[in-house]
Write a protein that holds these residues in place. Structure first.
Motif, PDB file in Angstrom:
ATOM      1  N   SER A  56      -1.502 -51.471 -16.577  1.00 47.54           N
ATOM      2  CA  SER A  56      -1.767 -49.975 -17.100  1.00 47.54           C
ATOM      3  C   SER A  56      -2.554 -49.274 -16.368  1.00 47.54           C
ATOM      4  N   TYR A  57      -2.204 -47.950 -16.357  1.00 44.27           N
ATOM      5  CA  TYR A  57      -2.974 -46.923 -15.638  1.00 44.27           C
ATOM      6  C   TYR A  57      -3.240 -45.637 -16.264  1.00 44.27           C
ATOM      7  N   PHE A  58      -4.240 -44.834 -15.868  1.00 46.59           N
ATOM      8  CA  PHE A  58      -4.150 -43.651 -16.201  1.00 46.59           C
ATOM      9  C   PHE A  58      -4.622 -42.515 -15.079  1.00 46.59           C
ATOM     10  N   ASN A  59      -3.988 -41.744 -14.750  1.00 50.33           N
ATOM     11  CA  ASN A  59      -4.021 -40.516 -13.829  1.00 50.33           C
ATOM     12  C   ASN A  59      -4.826 -39.472 -14.334  1.00 50.33           C
ATOM     13  N   GLY A  60      -6.098 -39.250 -13.939  1.00 45.70           N
ATOM     14  CA  GLY A  60      -6.845 -37.833 -14.347  1.00 45.70           C
ATOM     15  C   GLY A  60      -6.685 -36.651 -13.428  1.00 45.70           C
ATOM     16  N   LEU A  61      -7.494 -35.880 -13.362  1.00 45.83           N
ATOM     17  CA  LEU A  61      -7.526 -34.817 -12.590  1.00 45.83           C
ATOM     18  C   LEU A  61      -8.452 -35.098 -11.130  1.00 45.83           C
ATOM     19  N   HIS A  62      -8.024 -34.099 -10.437  1.00 43.39           N
ATOM     20  CA  HIS A  62      -8.828 -34.280  -9.039  1.00 43.39           C
ATOM     21  C   HIS A  62     -10.242 -34.676  -9.072  1.00 43.39           C
ATOM     22  N   GLY A  63     -10.869 -35.583  -8.585  1.00 36.50           N
ATOM     23  CA  GLY A  63     -12.227 -35.957  -8.666  1.00 36.50           C
ATOM     24  C   GLY A  63     -12.685 -36.449 -10.090  1.00 36.50           C
ATOM     25  N   ARG A  64     -11.659 -37.005 -10.764  1.00 34.40           N
ATOM     26  CA  ARG A  64     -11.911 -37.356 -12.118  1.00 34.40           C
ATOM     27  C   ARG A  64     -11.231 -38.660 -12.649  1.00 34.40           C
ATOM     28  N   ALA A  65     -11.601 -39.369 -11.853  1.00 35.64           N
ATOM     29  CA  ALA A  65     -11.279 -40.956 -11.950  1.00 35.64           C
ATOM     30  C   ALA A  65     -11.983 -41.422 -12.662  1.00 35.64           C
ATOM     31  N   LEU A  66     -13.101 -41.233 -12.917  1.00 36.41           N
ATOM     32  CA  LEU A  66     -14.235 -42.221 -13.201  1.00 36.41           C
ATOM     33  C   LEU A  66     -14.653 -41.662 -14.919  1.00 36.41           C
ATOM     34  N   PRO A  67     -14.495 -40.386 -15.288  1.00 39.11           N
ATOM     35  CA  PRO A  67     -14.474 -39.959 -16.585  1.00 39.11           C
ATOM     36  C   PRO A  67     -13.657 -41.203 -17.514  1.00 39.11           C
ATOM     37  N   PRO A  68     -12.318 -40.794 -17.217  1.00 38.04           N
ATOM     38  CA  PRO A  68     -11.545 -41.764 -18.202  1.00 38.04           C
ATOM     39  C   PRO A  68     -11.917 -43.307 -18.064  1.00 38.04           C
ATOM     40  N   ALA A  69     -12.370 -43.750 -16.870  1.00 42.00           N
ATOM     41  CA  ALA A  69     -12.726 -45.143 -16.642  1.00 42.00           C
ATOM     42  C   ALA A  69     -13.949 -45.502 -17.591  1.00 42.00           C
ATOM     43  N   VAL A  70     -14.959 -44.545 -17.749  1.00 42.54           N
ATOM     44  CA  VAL A  70     -16.209 -44.775 -18.669  1.00 42.54           C
ATOM     45  C   VAL A  70     -15.427 -44.697 -20.294  1.00 42.54           C
TER      46      VAL A  70
END
Length: 275
Positions: A56-70
């Motif tokens: 599974s994966y989630f694509n965020g916005l540019h520079g925003r890989a970490l907020p959804p990970a948290v």
């Protein structure tokens, strides 16, 4: 093994070594594939989760890989969460998230595909571009000193910090394996040559310069090791503090968990609002 025909990457891109390593490693981890979640931002490196098998994966916005990970880790501490994106995404637009994710010391693995350029947008200077390097947007040479992400991670309190080279796949695999199995925020910067827009930091450039090091418990020594001196580039686990492995997830599990039915309803509402 993925090939240029399977991806949007240029033939020879350093991301192939990283993706192929992850595809191999995922099948060997003591974690079911259904319990692994990747997050990413925007950029050539952020496409990487698209090419992994059965995760599974989630694509965020540019520079925003970490907020959804948290967010994923807080909501589902039982999941193995891996954030992967490029150096521009994680250290530039996402630099603030990088620092504060490290502060929280959740059990998240941060992988950065570091090609020292903004590869998706045609090669302008990134936070890690060396000073004086010329490109289309800096024809006179990049005027800014490069960021040392490992020194920053150590200073911010990361308990596991490492560097690897995408062409040395056996070593890369062992470094990433150790990072994923470490119970705390682990940071891995991966040199990933860009064959289209970076004619300086090539495969040959790194092969002539990298050498392997082992971990230390001394933060100051680790910061010195993380520096690139005399054209020599240390790779390996540079800092590791097992005493600071996180137990926050264990505590979170005893809180009232979010029912899966509620999550499904929220996702259905979100999908409906996008139609």
């Amino acid at each position: 093994m993925i090939t240029p025909n399977d991806t949007a990457w240029c033939p020879g891109c350093g991301n192939f070594g990283i993706a192929n390593t992850l595809n191999e490693l995922i099948g060997e981890l003591p974690v079911p594939r259904g319990k692994i979640v990747f997050t990413s931002g925007i950029g050539q490196a952020a496409k990487l989760p698209h090419y992994l098998q059965d995760v599974s994966y989630f694509n965020g916005l540019h520079g925003r890989a970490l907020p959804p990970a948290v967010g994923i880790k807080l909501a589902r501490p039982d999941l193995t969460v891996i954030a992967v994106s490029g150096d521009g995404c994680n250290y530039g637009e996402g630099g603030n998230h990088f620092i504060h994710t490290i502060r929280r010391n959740l059990d998240i693995t941060i992988l950065t595909c570091d090609n020292k350029v903004y590869g998706l947008t045609k090669g302008q200077s990134a936070p890690t571009t060396d000073i004086g390097v010329r490109n289309n947007l800096d024809p006179g040479g990049n005027p800014n000193a490069p960021l040392n992400p490992l020194a920053l991670a150590i200073a911010a309190g990361a308990p596991f910090v490492a560097r690897a080279f995408s062409a040395d796949m056996p070593h890369l695999k062992e470094v990433i394996r150790s990072a994923i199995l470490f119970k705390g925020t682990s940071v891995v910067d991966i040199f990933q040559p860009c064959v289209s827009f970076n004619k300086i930091n090539t495969y040959g450039f790194y092969r002539q310069r990298v050498y392997k090091v082992g971990p230390t418990l001394d933060r100051y020594e680790a910061m010195r090791t993380a520096e690139i001196r005399d054209d020599k580039i240390p790779i390996g686990i540079i800092y590791r503090d097992d005493a600071r492995q996180s137990r926050r997830e264990e505590r979170l599990l005893f809180r009232n968990p979010v029912p899966e039915e509620a999550i499904s309803r929220l996702l259905q509402m979100e999908h409906a609002s996008m139609r």
